[in-house]
Design a protein around this motif. Structure first.
Motif, mmCIF file in Angstrom:
data_model
loop_
_atom_site.group_PDB
_atom_site.id
_atom_site.type_symbol
_atom_site.label_atom_id
_atom_site.label_comp_id
_atom_site.label_asym_id
_atom_site.label_seq_id
_atom_site.Cartn_x
_atom_site.Cartn_y
_atom_site.Cartn_z
ATOM 1 N N LYS A 1 48.680 -99.474 -57.921
ATOM 2 C CA LYS A 1 49.638 -98.824 -57.030
ATOM 3 C C LYS A 1 50.273 -99.846 -56.104
ATOM 4 C CE LYS A 1 47.241 -94.452 -57.033
ATOM 5 N NZ LYS A 1 46.137 -93.722 -56.405
ATOM 6 N N ILE A 2 50.011 -101.103 -56.381
ATOM 7 C CA ILE A 2 50.446 -102.132 -55.442
ATOM 8 C C ILE A 2 51.969 -102.155 -55.321
ATOM 9 C CG2 ILE A 2 50.370 -103.968 -57.206
ATOM 10 C CD1 ILE A 2 49.335 -104.408 -53.566
ATOM 11 N N GLY A 3 52.656 -101.942 -56.450
ATOM 12 C CA GLY A 3 54.118 -101.958 -56.430
ATOM 13 C C GLY A 3 54.665 -100.827 -55.578
ATOM 14 N N THR A 4 54.010 -99.676 -55.662
ATOM 15 C CA THR A 4 54.433 -98.541 -54.843
ATOM 16 C C THR A 4 54.250 -98.869 -53.370
ATOM 17 O OG1 THR A 4 53.735 -97.082 -56.616
ATOM 18 C CG2 THR A 4 54.072 -96.086 -54.465
ATOM 19 N N TRP A 5 53.118 -99.484 -53.071
ATOM 20 C CA TRP A 5 52.871 -99.834 -51.666
ATOM 21 C C TRP A 5 53.881 -100.836 -51.147
ATOM 22 C CZ3 TRP A 5 50.846 -97.577 -47.772
ATOM 23 C CH2 TRP A 5 49.868 -96.605 -47.974
ATOM 24 N N ILE A 6 54.213 -101.823 -51.984
ATOM 25 C CA ILE A 6 55.218 -102.803 -51.556
ATOM 26 C C ILE A 6 56.539 -102.096 -51.310
ATOM 27 C CG2 ILE A 6 56.568 -104.811 -52.302
ATOM 28 C CD1 ILE A 6 54.019 -105.761 -53.766
ATOM 29 N N SER A 7 56.891 -101.174 -52.229
ATOM 30 C CA SER A 7 58.182 -100.491 -52.111
ATOM 31 C C SER A 7 58.242 -99.595 -50.875
ATOM 32 C CB SER A 7 58.456 -99.667 -53.371
ATOM 33 O OG SER A 7 58.361 -100.490 -54.507
ATOM 34 N N VAL A 8 57.210 -98.779 -50.674
ATOM 35 C CA VAL A 8 57.267 -97.933 -49.478
ATOM 36 C C VAL A 8 57.128 -98.789 -48.216
ATOM 37 C CG1 VAL A 8 56.542 -95.748 -50.512
ATOM 38 C CG2 VAL A 8 54.816 -97.289 -49.595
ATOM 39 N N VAL B 1 58.672 -101.528 -47.804
ATOM 40 C CA VAL B 1 60.057 -101.881 -47.495
ATOM 41 C C VAL B 1 60.717 -100.726 -46.737
ATOM 42 C CG1 VAL B 1 62.331 -102.331 -48.511
ATOM 43 C CG2 VAL B 1 60.305 -103.449 -49.439
ATOM 44 N N VAL B 2 60.466 -99.490 -47.192
ATOM 45 C CA VAL B 2 61.035 -98.328 -46.512
ATOM 46 C C VAL B 2 60.598 -98.320 -45.038
ATOM 47 C CG1 VAL B 2 61.121 -95.809 -46.426
ATOM 48 C CG2 VAL B 2 61.100 -96.964 -48.632
ATOM 49 N N GLY B 3 59.296 -98.474 -44.834
ATOM 50 C CA GLY B 3 58.778 -98.480 -43.464
ATOM 51 C C GLY B 3 59.400 -99.592 -42.639
ATOM 52 N N VAL C 1 62.279 -101.054 -43.034
ATOM 53 C CA VAL C 1 63.691 -100.791 -42.731
ATOM 54 C C VAL C 1 63.806 -99.800 -41.562
ATOM 55 C CG1 VAL C 1 65.831 -99.770 -43.614
ATOM 56 C CG2 VAL C 1 64.538 -101.340 -45.036
ATOM 57 N N ILE C 2 62.951 -98.772 -41.576
ATOM 58 C CA ILE C 2 62.987 -97.800 -40.466
ATOM 59 C C ILE C 2 62.669 -98.519 -39.157
ATOM 60 C CG2 ILE C 2 61.962 -95.693 -39.516
ATOM 61 C CD1 ILE C 2 61.346 -94.799 -42.370
#
Lengths: 561, 54, 155
Positions: free
Chosen positions: B25-32, B34-36, B38-39
Motif C-alpha cells: 500500500k506504499i504507493g497509496t500512502w505516497i499518493s495520499v 501528496v494530497v495532504g 498540498v492541503i
C-alpha cells in the motif's frame, strides 16, 4: 445474491447484450449534443474574456464584457454540466436498469424541451443586453422578467427529469425486492435527489421573490435572503456536477484500467453523506456578508468542511484501486507501478488528470472556506482559478473522458485508434491551457485582482501590483483552451455520426472477487432524504428566520449596465 | 456483480492472498501523502498572507 | 464496516488537519476578535443620505492613531473618495450601499467585505506601511464596475 442473478429480467439482459435501444440512445444523444454545442459557444466566449482581460481585445458595445461573462457562465455552469449529467445518467439508467420505461422516456423529452424553451427565454434578454446580471443574478440588480421566466422553465425541466429518474428507479426496485440498486443508478439517484433539493431553493427565490418584484407587484426585495437562497442552490449545483464526475471515477475508470471496483459499501458511503450534507455548503459563499452573525458563519464553516470528508475517502479509494490494479499487472516500486496505467487511453487519461486536478482544487476549496481566511481571496481571481480547476478540470475533463466511450456506445460506433490519439492530444492541450490559466488566476488573485471585472488598469495600480503578466497568461491559456474545445466538439460529433459502425461497451467495473456483501441499509433512500432535510433545516431555519424578522426595508430593482 | 465470483473461482483463492495481504500500500500512502501536503501548503499560503496583512 | 486500518488512519490525519485549521481560525475569531466582517445593523436603502451616520460620510479621528471612515458605495464610486491617514493608524470603516451589492476590497490588506443595500457593514485595518493602497469594488455592480476604485494614502 445467487437468486438475484436469476431474477434479473430478460429485458435487462438484452439491453446489456444488444446495447442501448434506439429510443433511449436518442434521448442521451440529444442531451449530449446540446451540452457540447454549449461547450463550443461557451469556450468561444471564454476566449473573448481571456483576451479582454489580457488587454489585447476591446469588446464592442453591442457585445460587452459582462454580457459575454453572463453567457459564458450560464452556458458552461448551467447548460453544459446539466445536459451532460442528464444525458450520461439517463444512458446509465437505461443500461443498468434494463432500458427506460416508455413513460420515463416521455418525461425525458418533456424535460428536454422545457429546458430548451427556458434556455431560449434566458438567452434572448442576454443578447439584447437586458440581463447582464451574471449567472448569480444577485438582486437588487434586475434583469428583464423574461430571463427569470426562462430560469423557471429550466428548473421545471430539471424536476421533470428527476422524477423521470425516480420513476425508473422505483420501478426497478419494485421488481427487484431486496437487491441493491446497481452502483451507477445509485449515484444517479443521489444526483437527482440533490438536483431537486438544490433547485427548490432557487425556485423559491425566483418565483416568490424576484418575479413579483421585477413585475412591480411588490416594490422591495430582501437582498440577503435572495443571496442565501441562491447559494443553497449554486454551491450544490457545482457539487452535483462533481458527484457526476465522481461516479465515473468509482464505476467506470477501474474497468478501463482493467481492475475492479472499490468496496461497494464504502462507495455508497461516499454518495450518501454527499447527498445529506451538500446543500448546507452554500453558506461559505457568504462568509464576509453583513447581516449574518459570526457564530452562524462558523457553524457553516464546519458544515462546508464536512463535505470534504467523503472526498478524502475518494482520494484514498482511487489511489488504492490504481495501485491494486497496477501491481496485479506486475507494477513495481514505490510509485513505479504508475507506469502500468494505460496512459495512451484517453478514456483513462482525461479522468485521471481530472482527479489530480482535484487535489489542489479541493485543497483551495477547503482553505478558502476556513472562516476569515476567505478575506484573503473572496471575489478575487483566485476564486475564478479555483472553479476552473474544479469545474474546468475535475468535472469537465471527466466528462470529456466519458464522451469517448459514451458517444460511440450511444451511436453504435467505435472509438478508432486515430480518434483516441486525437483525444489524447485534446486532453494534453486542455490540460496545459487550464494549468496555465488556473495557476495565473490563483496568483493574481492573491495580489488582489478582482473577478468579474473587465479590463482595467486602475490608474497604474495593475502595473504596480504586478497583475499584468498573469493576465497575459490567462489570455494564452484561454486561447489553448478554445483549440482543445474545437477538437473535443469535433470528436464528439464525429463519434456520434461518422465513426465506423461497431459495438462499444458501457464500461462498468465489477466488484472485487470475494467482496463482502453490502448491507441493505444503504438502500434506504427515504432515510437519507429525511436526514438531508434535517441537516438543511438545522443549517437554514435559524438564519433565514433571522433574515426575515430583522430585514431592512426592501430594495427597488436596478438596471446598472 | 457476483458473476465474477462464480466465473473465476480459482482467482478468488489466489487474489485473497495476493490482494488483501501482500499487495503493497506504499504507493497509496505516497499518493495520499501528496494530497495532504498540498492541503497543508495551500493553508500556509493563505494563512501566511492573512497574518502578513494584518 | 469494511474499512482498512490504514484508510482510517488517513481519514483521521487528513480530516484532523482540516479540523485543526478550523479550530485555530475559530480561536482567532472568538478570542482575538479576528472574525470575518459580519455586522448586523440594517438601514433603509432608499434613505441612506438622510440616515446617520451616512448623512455625513467622511473621515474622523476618534483616538490616537485611530480613525473612523463612514462611507457609502454607489454605482460606480465611493464617498468619500481619496482618504489620507498617517502610517500606523487603525481605520474603522462603516459602509453601506445606496443601490446594488458592492464589494469593498483594499489590495494587500485583509479588507474584503460585501456591502449590501439595507445592511451596514464594518471592517477595520491597521495601515503600517506608508504608500498608496488600491481600493476597489470586487462585486460586479454594472457597466462601470471596472472603474469603481479609489485609493487610501498612508503617509
Amino acid at each position: 445474491m445467487q437468486p438475484a442473478l436469476k431474477t434479473t429480467s430478460i429485458k435487462q439482459k438484452t439491453t446489456q447484450v444488444l446495447g442501448i435501444s434506439l429510443e433511449d440512445a436518442r434521448i442521451s444523444k440529444s442531451y449530449l449534443s446540446v451540452a457540447f454545442i454549449a461547450l463550443l459557444l461557451g469556450g468561444l466566449l471564454g476566449l473573448l474574456q481571456g483576451l479582454n482581460r489580457a488587454g489585447v481585445l476591446q469588446l464592442p458595445p453591442w457585445l460587452n464584457y459582462y454580457q459575454v461573462l453572463t453567457a459564458h457562465g450560464i452556458l458552461l455552469v448551467v447548460v453544459l454540466s446539466a445536459f451532460f449529467t442528464i444525458g450520461y445518467f439517463y444512458a446509465g439508467l437505461s443500461h443498468t436498469l434494463g432500458g427506460l420505461l416508455p413513460k420515463v422516456r416521455k418525461m425525458a423529452w418533456i424535460g428536454f424541451w422545457m429546458k430548451i424553451f427556458g434556455f431560449v427565454l434566458v438567452v434572448i434578454p442576454i443578447l439584447r443586453n437586458e440581463a447582464s446580471v451574471m449567472y448569480t443574478f444577485y438582486p437588487p440588480m434586475a434583469a428583464s422578467p423574461m430571463f427569470y421566466f426562462g430560469l423557471v422553465f429550466i428548473v421545471l425541466g430539471v424536476w421533470m427529469l428527476s422524477f423521470g429518474a425516480f420513476t425508473q428507479v422505483a420501478n426497478w426496485r419494485r421488481n427487484h425486492k431486496g437487491e441493491h440498486l446497481p452502483i451507477l443508478a445509485f449515484f444517479a439517484t443521489g444526483v437527482f435527489v440533490l438536483l431537486v433539493g438544490a433547485t427548490a431553493f432557487v425556485a423559491v427565490e425566483v418565483i416568490f421573490m424576484i418575479i413579483p418584484w421585477t413585475l412591480g407587484w411588490v416594490d422591495g426585495i430582501n437582498v440577503l435572503l435572495a443571496r442565501t437562497l441562491f447559494w443553497a442552490f449554486g454551491h450544490t449545483a457545482v457539487n452535483i456536477w462533481y458527484l457526476t464526475a465522481v461516479s465515473a471515477w468509482y464505476v467506470v475508470v477501474p474497468k478501463i484500467i482493467g481492475g475492479t471496483r472499490w468496496n461497494d459499501l464504502l462507495t455508497r458511503m461516499v454518495v450518501i453523506p454527499l447527498v445529506i450534507m451538500n446543500i448546507t455548503g452554500g453558506f461559505h459563499h457568504q462568509i464576509i456578508d453583513p447581516g449574518i452573525s459570526e457564530s452562524i458563519k462558523y457553524m457553516h464553516v464546519f458544515m462546508s468542511l464536512a463535505i470534504g470528508f467523503p472526498s478524502l475517502m475518494t482520494a484514498y479509494a482511487m489511489f488504492r484501486v490504481f495501485e491494486r490494479t497496477a501491481r496485479a499487472k506486475g507494477g513495481k516500486g514505490l510509485v513505479g507501478w504508475y507506469k502500468k496505467m494505460p496512459w495512451g487511453d484517453v478514456r483513462f487519461l482525461a479522468p485521471f488528470i481530472a482527479m489530480v486536478a482535484f487535489i489542489p482544487a479541493g485543497a483551495g476549496g477547503i482553505v478558502q472556506s476556513t472562516n476569515q481566511l476567505d478575506q484573503v481571496v473572496h471575489n478575487t481571481m483566485w476564486v475564478v482559478g479555483h472553479f476552473h480547476l474544479t469545474l474546468g478540470m475535475s468535472v469537465v475533463m471527466t466528462f470529456f473522458g466519458i464522451s469517448y466511450w459514451l458517444v460511440p456506445y450511444l451511436s453504435k460506433r467505435v472509438l478508432t485508434p486515430a480518434m483516441n490519439r486525437l483525444g489524447v492530444i485534446q486532453t494534453v492541450i486542455w490540460t496545459i491551457g487550464m494549468v496555465i490559466m488556473a495557476i495565473s488566476m490563483h496568483i493574481v488573485g492573491l495580489f488582489g485582482s478582482p473577478r468579474r471585472t473587465s479590463f482595467t488598469t486602475y490608474g497604474d495600480f495593475a502595473e504596480k501590483l504586478g497583475w499584468n503578466p498573469y493576465m497575459a497568461l490567462v489570455g494564452i491559456g484561454a486561447t489553448l483552451l478554445l483549440l482543445a474545445v474545437i477538437l473535443q466538439v469535433y470528436a464528439v460529433f464525429n463519434l456520434m455520426f461518422f465513426a465506423p459502425k461497431g459495438t462499444t461497451e458501457f464500461p462498468i467495473a465489477e466488484e472485487e472477487a470475494g467482496a463482502e456483501k453490502t448491507p441493505y441499509w444503504t438502500e434506504r433512500w427515504g432515510i437519507w432524504v429525511v436526514l438531508m432535510l434535517l441537516v438543511v433545516s438545522m443549517a437554514y431555519v435559524l438564519p433565514i428566520v433571522d433574515m426575515i424578522l430583522n430585514a431592512p426595508p426592501g430594495s427597488p430593482p436596478f438596471k446598472t449596465w | 456483480m457476483k458473476v465474477s465470483e462464480v466465473k473465476n473461482h480459482e482467482d478468488v483463492q489466489e487474489e485473497k492472498v495476493t490482494v488483501s495481504v501482500q499487495t503493497s500500500k506504499i504507493g497509496t500512502w505516497i499518493s495520499v501523502g501528496v494530497v495532504g501536503a498540498v492541503i497543508l501548503a495551500t493553508y500556509f499560503v493563505l494563512f501566511g498572507l492573512y497574518m502578513a496583512r494584518i | 464496516m469494511k474499512m482498512h486500518l490504514d484508510e482510517k488512519i488517513w481519514l483521521f490525519l487528513s480530516f484532523g488537519m482540516i479540523m485543526g485549521f478550523m479550530i485555530f481560525t475559530g480561536y482567532q475569531a472568538v478570542a482575538l476578535g479576528m472574525g470575518p466582517p459580519s455586522h448586523k445593523e440594517t438601514i433603509d436603502p432608499r434613505n441612506v443620505d438622510q440616515t446617520a451616520p451616512f448623512d455625513k460620510p467622511g473621515i474622523k479621528q476618534i483616538g490616537e492613531n485611530e480613525y473612523e471612515v463612514v462611507m457609502t458605495l454607489q454605482v460606480f464610486s465611493f464617498t468619500p473618495m481619496e482618504i489620507e491617514v498617517p502610517a500606523g493608524s487603525t481605520v474603522h470603516f462603516t459602509l453601506t450601499s445606496k443601490d446594488v451589492v458592492h464589494g469593498f476590497q483594499v489590495a494587500n490588506t485583509n479588507i474584503n467585505a460585501m456591502v449590501m443595500p439595507g445592511h451596514i457593514q464594518k471592517i477595520s485595518q491597521k495601515f503600517e506601511e506608508p504608500g498608496e493602497y488600491l481600493v476597489l469594488c470586487n462585486e460586479y455592480c454594472g457597466a462601470g464596475h471596472q472603474a469603481m476604485s479609489t485609493k487610501i494614502i498612508v503617509k
